[in-house]
Enzyme design. Structure first.
Site, PDB file in Angstrom:
ATOM      1  N   SER A 129      14.056 -68.436  10.221  1.00 53.34           N
ATOM      2  CA  SER A 129      14.219 -68.488   8.720  1.00 53.34           C
ATOM      3  C   SER A 129      15.798 -68.950   8.620  1.00 53.34           C
ATOM      4  CB  SER A 129      13.939 -67.183   8.195  1.00 53.34           C
ATOM      5  OG  SER A 129      14.310 -67.298   6.691  1.00 53.34           O
ATOM      6  N   TYR A 142      16.009 -58.344   6.459  1.00 56.66           N
ATOM      7  CA  TYR A 142      15.105 -59.966   6.746  1.00 56.66           C
ATOM      8  C   TYR A 142      16.066 -60.788   7.503  1.00 56.66           C
ATOM      9  CZ  TYR A 142      12.183 -63.754   6.458  1.00 56.66           C
ATOM     10  OH  TYR A 142      11.405 -65.015   6.790  1.00 56.66           O
TER      11      TYR A 142
END
Length: 267
Positions: A129, A142
């Protein structure tokens, strides 16, 4: 003989888009799901696999090799989201996100490497990501889990070089998927000192996902990367500003970049 692809988390979102796209390009695609509802759909042959369960991983890889005799590509896509103030997220949830987003892909890599070494070829693509390049407010765990996978890929590439096994990262920005529905949300508690700013940031995050790009863009980019004989270490896929943010982080002083993030998240 068609090339064989294994994709984790292929029942929805980015994984589903990649699987269906590659099937149209004449790859034989095996997709995994924790609870597959059917054996085959839209060109994806489903296998039961939970990245947190080593036995299901080994079973799925064994079935694939028994059927096909080889595995050419692994696309590590399965992952989960998590949001909340770092101080307020339970430790159990912190461990869960790392177990799925970091240790999960490593377990699948470990399961396919013996076969890839045996056949003297393999290509592993880890879906990370753009959030993994920077610590984002209320998405810290995250960011950390995806950033850890980015760095581990760098090390793995060098260790695997002599076996003719390639590995790369593909970092997506915001895409219109169901990740927001499945991620862990620390509740925005009225009595929390973070309540006003966390709720504002949470609304902004959900808006970004809802207005994200079509996941087919990721599928097209992954397909192009699969054609590379000498892939780069890192690829980014998303809006210009999302990709440019990674460059800005490298060239700007830390506190200047932090100020940009604070302004972006209205903190």
């Amino acid at each position: 003989m068609p090339k064989i692809v294994l994709i984790t988390g292929a029942s929805s979102g980015i994984g589903k888009s990649i699987g269906e796209y590659l099937a149209q390009k004449q790859y034989k695609v095996y997709g995994t799901s924790r609870n597959p509802k059917q054996n085959e759909k839209n060109g994806i042959h489903f296998l039961k696999l939970d990245v947190n369960d080593v036995q299901t991983i080994q079973n799925a890889v064994n079935i694939l090799i028994e059927r096909e005799g080889h595995i050419d590509f692994l696309i590590n896509n399965a992952g989960v989201g998590i949001t909340g103030p770092l101080e307020e997220i339970p430790e159990e949830e912190q461990k869960k996100v790392f177990n799925t987003n970091y240790f999960g892909p490593l377990r699948v890599i470990k399961a396919v490497l013996p076969q890839m070494r045996k056949q003297k070829f393999g290509f592993i693509i880890n879906v990370t990501s753009i959030a993994g390049y920077m610590g984002l407010p209320f998405r810290g765990f995250y960011s950390a889990s995806k950033g850890a996978l980015e760095l581990t890929t760098e090390a793995y590439r060098m260790e695997l070089k002599s076996f003719n096994i390639k590995m790369t990262n593909v970092a997506p920005g915001d895409f219109a998927t169901n990740i927001a529905a499945g991620r862990y949300h620390a509740p925005a508690l009225d009595n929390s000192p973070y309540h006003p700013i966390y709720q504002k940031s949470l609304d902004l995050m959900n808006e970004h996902v809802d207005n994200g790009r079509n996941p087919n863009l990721m599928a097209e980019n992954v397909y192009k990367i699969m054609q590379k004989s000498n892939p780069k270490i890192h690829y980014k896929v998303g809006d210009f500003m999302q990709k440019f943010s990674v460059i800005l982080k490298c060239i700007l002083p830390d506190k200047v970049f932090e100020k940009l993030l604070l302004n972006h998240y209205k903190l």
